[in-house]
Design a protein around this motif. Structure first.
Motif, PDB file in Angstrom:
ATOM      1  N   PHE A  64      82.389  -1.484  68.373  1.00 34.39           N
ATOM      2  CA  PHE A  64      82.108  -1.618  69.560  1.00 34.39           C
ATOM      3  C   PHE A  64      82.188  -1.852  70.990  1.00 34.39           C
ATOM      4  CE2 PHE A  64      77.070  -2.463  71.803  1.00 34.39           C
ATOM      5  CZ  PHE A  64      77.182  -1.351  72.285  1.00 34.39           C
ATOM      6  N   PHE A  65      81.751  -3.691  69.975  1.00 28.00           N
ATOM      7  CA  PHE A  65      81.896  -4.257  71.234  1.00 28.00           C
ATOM      8  C   PHE A  65      83.203  -4.105  72.122  1.00 28.00           C
ATOM      9  CE2 PHE A  65      78.343  -6.997  70.125  1.00 28.00           C
ATOM     10  CZ  PHE A  65      77.670  -6.483  70.960  1.00 28.00           C
ATOM     11  N   GLY A  66      84.424  -3.760  71.604  1.00 26.60           N
ATOM     12  CA  GLY A  66      85.738  -3.413  71.643  1.00 26.60           C
ATOM     13  C   GLY A  66      86.070  -2.782  72.636  1.00 26.60           C
ATOM     14  N   ARG A  67      85.478  -1.611  73.015  1.00 26.84           N
ATOM     15  CA  ARG A  67      85.058  -0.529  73.455  1.00 26.84           C
ATOM     16  C   ARG A  67      84.253  -1.346  74.843  1.00 26.84           C
ATOM     17  NH1 ARG A  67      88.469   2.909  75.431  1.00 26.84           N
ATOM     18  NH2 ARG A  67      88.051   5.160  75.630  1.00 26.84           N
ATOM     19  N   VAL A  68      83.340  -2.072  74.920  1.00 29.07           N
ATOM     20  CA  VAL A  68      82.410  -2.743  76.455  1.00 29.07           C
ATOM     21  C   VAL A  68      83.055  -3.242  76.482  1.00 29.07           C
ATOM     22  CG1 VAL A  68      80.566  -4.019  76.441  1.00 29.07           C
ATOM     23  CG2 VAL A  68      79.660  -1.860  74.603  1.00 29.07           C
ATOM     24  N   ALA A  69      84.190  -4.029  76.318  1.00 26.31           N
ATOM     25  CA  ALA A  69      85.341  -4.498  76.884  1.00 26.31           C
ATOM     26  C   ALA A  69      85.943  -4.158  77.428  1.00 26.31           C
ATOM     27  CB  ALA A  69      86.072  -6.196  75.397  1.00 26.31           C
ATOM     28  N   ASP A  70      86.709  -2.916  76.409  1.00 32.56           N
ATOM     29  CA  ASP A  70      87.311  -2.280  78.215  1.00 32.56           C
ATOM     30  C   ASP A  70      86.044  -0.830  79.157  1.00 32.56           C
ATOM     31  OD1 ASP A  70      89.469  -2.100  76.652  1.00 32.56           O
ATOM     32  OD2 ASP A  70      89.334  -0.411  75.873  1.00 32.56           O
ATOM     33  N   LEU A  71      85.145  -0.707  79.281  1.00 29.92           N
ATOM     34  CA  LEU A  71      84.664  -0.170  79.759  1.00 29.92           C
ATOM     35  C   LEU A  71      83.945  -0.826  80.972  1.00 29.92           C
ATOM     36  CD1 LEU A  71      82.590   2.240  77.417  1.00 29.92           C
ATOM     37  CD2 LEU A  71      85.182   2.231  78.853  1.00 29.92           C
TER      38      LEU A  71
ATOM     39  N   LYS B 109      81.495   7.289  80.297  1.00 34.03           N
ATOM     40  CA  LYS B 109      80.782   6.812  79.541  1.00 34.03           C
ATOM     41  C   LYS B 109      80.684   6.294  78.515  1.00 34.03           C
ATOM     42  CE  LYS B 109      76.612  10.738  80.203  1.00 34.03           C
ATOM     43  NZ  LYS B 109      75.955  11.293  80.254  1.00 34.03           N
ATOM     44  N   LEU B 110      79.783   5.864  78.084  1.00 32.13           N
ATOM     45  CA  LEU B 110      79.687   5.388  76.563  1.00 32.13           C
ATOM     46  C   LEU B 110      79.474   6.214  75.707  1.00 32.13           C
ATOM     47  CD1 LEU B 110      80.162   2.596  74.882  1.00 32.13           C
ATOM     48  CD2 LEU B 110      77.754   1.957  75.108  1.00 32.13           C
ATOM     49  N   ASP B 111      80.391   6.410  74.432  1.00 31.02           N
ATOM     50  CA  ASP B 111      79.757   6.830  73.795  1.00 31.02           C
ATOM     51  C   ASP B 111      78.599   5.927  72.540  1.00 31.02           C
ATOM     52  OD1 ASP B 111      79.647   9.046  71.204  1.00 31.02           O
ATOM     53  OD2 ASP B 111      81.870   8.393  70.194  1.00 31.02           O
ATOM     54  N   LEU B 112      77.301   7.191  72.987  1.00 31.48           N
ATOM     55  CA  LEU B 112      76.443   6.453  72.324  1.00 31.48           C
ATOM     56  C   LEU B 112      75.860   6.739  70.991  1.00 31.48           C
ATOM     57  CD1 LEU B 112      73.986   3.891  72.856  1.00 31.48           C
ATOM     58  CD2 LEU B 112      72.087   5.844  73.771  1.00 31.48           C
ATOM     59  N   PRO B 113      76.194   8.338  70.434  1.00 35.09           N
ATOM     60  CA  PRO B 113      76.241   8.735  69.258  1.00 35.09           C
ATOM     61  C   PRO B 113      77.309   8.259  68.419  1.00 35.09           C
ATOM     62  CG  PRO B 113      75.532  10.664  70.895  1.00 35.09           C
ATOM     63  CD  PRO B 113      76.060   9.354  71.489  1.00 35.09           C
ATOM     64  N   GLY B 114      79.143   8.256  69.476  1.00 36.02           N
ATOM     65  CA  GLY B 114      79.767   7.402  67.753  1.00 36.02           C
ATOM     66  C   GLY B 114      79.804   6.076  67.513  1.00 36.02           C
ATOM     67  N   ALA B 115      78.976   4.944  68.592  1.00 36.44           N
ATOM     68  CA  ALA B 115      78.634   3.820  68.590  1.00 36.44           C
ATOM     69  C   ALA B 115      77.455   3.112  68.025  1.00 36.44           C
ATOM     70  CB  ALA B 115      78.243   3.339  69.807  1.00 36.44           C
ATOM     71  N   VAL B 116      76.244   3.708  67.379  1.00 40.60           N
ATOM     72  CA  VAL B 116      75.582   3.974  66.464  1.00 40.60           C
ATOM     73  C   VAL B 116      75.893   4.371  65.456  1.00 40.60           C
ATOM     74  CG1 VAL B 116      73.520   5.182  65.667  1.00 40.60           C
ATOM     75  CG2 VAL B 116      73.655   4.746  68.452  1.00 40.60           C
ATOM     76  N   THR B 117      76.852   5.942  64.886  1.00 42.00           N
ATOM     77  CA  THR B 117      76.840   6.000  63.744  1.00 42.00           C
ATOM     78  C   THR B 117      78.266   5.276  62.917  1.00 42.00           C
ATOM     79  OG1 THR B 117      78.267   7.564  64.847  1.00 42.00           O
ATOM     80  CG2 THR B 117      76.562   8.183  64.080  1.00 42.00           C
ATOM     81  N   VAL B 118      79.069   4.467  63.942  1.00 38.22           N
ATOM     82  CA  VAL B 118      79.784   3.737  63.658  1.00 38.22           C
ATOM     83  C   VAL B 118      79.224   2.487  63.426  1.00 38.22           C
ATOM     84  CG1 VAL B 118      81.703   2.697  65.627  1.00 38.22           C
ATOM     85  CG2 VAL B 118      82.507   3.159  63.931  1.00 38.22           C
TER      86      VAL B 118
ATOM     87  N   ASP C 166      97.143  -0.023  78.558  1.00 34.81           N
ATOM     88  CA  ASP C 166      96.821  -1.513  78.971  1.00 34.81           C
ATOM     89  C   ASP C 166      95.067  -0.856  78.702  1.00 34.81           C
ATOM     90  OD1 ASP C 166      96.896  -4.074  80.099  1.00 34.81           O
ATOM     91  OD2 ASP C 166      95.237  -3.599  81.879  1.00 34.81           O
ATOM     92  N   HIS C 167      94.549   0.448  79.310  1.00 37.48           N
ATOM     93  CA  HIS C 167      93.065   0.277  79.340  1.00 37.48           C
ATOM     94  C   HIS C 167      92.993   0.845  77.199  1.00 37.48           C
ATOM     95  CE1 HIS C 167      95.061   4.334  79.361  1.00 37.48           C
ATOM     96  NE2 HIS C 167      94.150   4.866  79.141  1.00 37.48           N
ATOM     97  N   GLU C 168      93.361   0.315  77.161  1.00 37.45           N
ATOM     98  CA  GLU C 168      93.459   1.389  75.339  1.00 37.45           C
ATOM     99  C   GLU C 168      93.530  -0.672  74.626  1.00 37.45           C
ATOM    100  OE1 GLU C 168      94.878   5.673  75.177  1.00 37.45           O
ATOM    101  OE2 GLU C 168      96.597   4.261  74.289  1.00 37.45           O
ATOM    102  N   GLN C 169      93.928  -1.165  75.272  1.00 32.85           N
ATOM    103  CA  GLN C 169      93.801  -2.711  74.440  1.00 32.85           C
ATOM    104  C   GLN C 169      92.582  -2.921  74.119  1.00 32.85           C
ATOM    105  OE1 GLN C 169      96.679  -4.460  73.226  1.00 32.85           O
ATOM    106  NE2 GLN C 169      97.564  -3.078  74.288  1.00 32.85           N
ATOM    107  N   GLY C 170      91.645  -2.739  74.233  1.00 29.57           N
ATOM    108  CA  GLY C 170      90.417  -3.419  74.448  1.00 29.57           C
ATOM    109  C   GLY C 170      89.642  -2.954  72.821  1.00 29.57           C
ATOM    110  N   LEU C 171      90.261  -1.232  72.571  1.00 28.18           N
ATOM    111  CA  LEU C 171      89.861  -0.311  71.851  1.00 28.18           C
ATOM    112  C   LEU C 171      91.229  -0.797  70.899  1.00 28.18           C
ATOM    113  CD1 LEU C 171      89.036   1.896  69.942  1.00 28.18           C
ATOM    114  CD2 LEU C 171      90.983   3.610  71.505  1.00 28.18           C
ATOM    115  N   ALA C 172      92.381  -1.024  70.976  1.00 29.46           N
ATOM    116  CA  ALA C 172      93.118  -0.928  69.831  1.00 29.46           C
ATOM    117  C   ALA C 172      93.401  -3.005  69.363  1.00 29.46           C
ATOM    118  CB  ALA C 172      94.258  -1.041  70.500  1.00 29.46           C
ATOM    119  N   THR C 173      92.268  -3.971  70.119  1.00 30.87           N
ATOM    120  CA  THR C 173      92.815  -5.587  69.557  1.00 30.87           C
ATOM    121  C   THR C 173      91.072  -5.214  69.179  1.00 30.87           C
ATOM    122  OG1 THR C 173      91.254  -5.859  71.894  1.00 30.87           O
ATOM    123  CG2 THR C 173      93.556  -6.230  70.744  1.00 30.87           C
ATOM    124  N   GLY C 174      89.924  -4.025  69.015  1.00 26.21           N
ATOM    125  CA  GLY C 174      88.483  -4.105  68.930  1.00 26.21           C
ATOM    126  C   GLY C 174      88.511  -3.206  67.409  1.00 26.21           C
ATOM    127  N   LEU C 175      89.881  -2.185  66.887  1.00 23.03           N
ATOM    128  CA  LEU C 175      90.112  -1.710  65.617  1.00 23.03           C
ATOM    129  C   LEU C 175      90.951  -3.156  64.808  1.00 23.03           C
ATOM    130  CD1 LEU C 175      91.776   1.254  66.338  1.00 23.03           C
ATOM    131  CD2 LEU C 175      89.588   0.803  65.200  1.00 23.03           C
TER     132      LEU C 175
END
Length: 478
Positions: A81-88, A213-222, A404-413
């Protein structure tokens, strides 16, 4: 794409990222590595001090595990969740905000007067770790161009993180014996303050031009799914793998992750775009990373039992013995970038895994007297080198070939993989040792340890096979 200044461009098409480390990049590297090392130390620094903390604050024996579990739950559950928040919303903003929370929580933990106060501090330390680790790692990957510079940075990062786990065990014993367990918390404060003071002057903000927009349903379920799985794994180490306390949270967690997958297929701005997760380098690179972190960190548990319960060493002496493993990981981290440059990340992953598996299996020869200590030290040193080759190979594989805009997601994973692997390993090894011991004497304990070590080596070999079959071969550079 993110708005990063030219010097910090991460190898994006048409960028003029430097081919050598500039003084500014060196300072950025030092700041980020110091932070990641401190976070790694936090995972292990309280382990040796747990009995003392329990007596000091009135924890019951049954509740003592929550000092570690409360931290691990938040660190693993909120990382993606925070990895994606960092991207956004900005990587530097989240990095600095998380460090501020870490410093404040460490002060509260060091001043704690009751169990509730300490657990609250550990929860916020875990949340800070979940924010700072992926944000810091994405700042690292976006600050250095894809290639030798990034591989060198990731090699040093991996080496220091792995060493941090070992250093935490040693430092926790030293601080508790010489000063107080409270210094295991206070030691974070000067590091956090130093980074908070210097980082804003050298690290530029990184944020998207268009903010989806932040994917809130995805963030909550994961997040709930990961929390449930980590809780189940922690309970398994205490209650056994067949207990309802372990199986029910794991089942709920897996069900929530299936819901998360279904959500990600439908929402317009998914938390984890399936196109990214579908990349073989990302998916199978993270499998290799999960195994690398699960096996080597969990090996500390049976080896600690061997040193204390079989050979009769004190906790402090046992902790100091792991300095040899830490030295091996540092050496492996410095060797990994050169190996990747010559052989490619896939071959480095395989070589590291084979080396780790061979020397983990060598530990099956440990005997019941102190003359066998040399085997443990040599095997853990060489296995540590192999493990770090695999970890850096995983980091490079799982974060390469992405925008580059996907690096937060990749490093979050990648960070989530690391946290879950660390959390899973010890309960698995603990359950195996407990289930296979045929008594309480040194010989019976040694028998259970050998079974756990054999399983550990087998899991490493499984990781080598999946890498060989499914990971694409990265092109070696001469």
């Amino acid at each position: 794409m993110t708005a990063i200044d030219t010097e910090l461009a991460a190898g994006a098409p048409g960028s003029t990222a430097p081919a050598v480390l500039t003084p500014r990049l060196r300072l950025i590297l030092v700041l980020l590595l110091a932070t990641q090392f401190t976070l790694a130390v936090d995972f292990a620094i309280l382990n040796v001090a747990l009995p003392v903390i329990g007596q000091s604050l009135g924890f019951s024996l049954a509740h003592l595990q929550w000092i570690g579990t409360s931290f691990a739950l938040c660190a693993a559950g909120f990382t993606l969740f925070f990895g994606r928040v960092a991207d956004l919303f900005g990587r530097r903003r989240l990095f600095l905000g998380g460090l501020a929370v870490l410093g404040a929580a460490s002060v509260v933990g060091g001043l704690a007067q009751n169990p509730e106060m300490l657990i609250t501090a550990r929860v916020f330390q875990g949340l800070a770790t979940a924010a700072v680790t992926p944000a810091g790692l994405s700042l690292l990957t976006t600050s250095f161009p894809e290639g030798p510079l990034r591989e060198k940075a990731l090699g040093l990062n991996g080496a220091l993180m792995s060493t941090g786990f070992t250093t935490g065990a040693i430092l926790g014993g030293v601080l508790t014996d010489l000063l107080s367990w409270r210094w295991a918390f206070f030691i974070n404060v000067p590091v956090a303050l130093a980074v908070l003071f210097i980082a804003p002057t050298v690290i530029k903000e990184s944020r998207p031009v268009e903010r989806p927009k932040l994917d809130l349903p995805g963030a909550v379920t994961v997040t709930l799914g990961l929390l449930a799985i980590v809780l189940g794994l922690a309970q398994a180490g205490e209650q056994g793998w067949g207990s309802a306390g372990a199986l029910l949270p794991i089942a709920v967690g897996l069900a929530l992750l299936l819901v998360f997958y279904a959500v990600e297929r439908k929402v317009p701005s998914p938390l984890v775009p399936l196109s990214v997760l579908g990349k073989r380098s990302v998916a199978w690179g993270n499998v290799a990373g999960l195994i690398a972190f699960l096996t080597e960190t969990s090996l500390v548990f049976p080896l600690t039992l061997y040193l204390q319960r079989v050979l009769g060493f004190s906790p402090l002496a046992a902790g100091l013995s792991f300095g040899v493993l830490g030295t091996g990981t540092v050496l492996g981290g410095t060797m990994a970038p050169k190996a990747i440059g010559r052989l490619g990340s896939k071959r480095t992953l395989i070589i590291g895994g084979v080396l780790q598996a061979v020397f983990t299996a060598a530990l099956l020869g440990l005997g019941a007297d102190r003359t066998w200590l040399w085997l443990m030290l040599v095997a853990s040193f060489l296995g540590g080198i192999g493990n770090m080759l695999a970890i850096v190979g995983f980091m490079v594989t799982a974060t390469s070939g992405l925008a580059d805009h996907e690096q937060g997601l990749a490093t979050g994973l990648a960070t989530m993989t690391q946290q879950v692997g660390i959390t899973m390993g010890t309960p698995i090894m603990s359950a195996i040792v407990t289930a296979t011991m045929a008594g309480t004497g040194a010989t019976a304990i040694l028998g259970g340890l050998r079974v756990a070590i054999g399983v550990n080596a087998g899991i490493v070999l499984l990781g080598v096979l999946t890498t060989a079959v499914f990971v694409r071969d990265g092109r070696a550079r001469s």
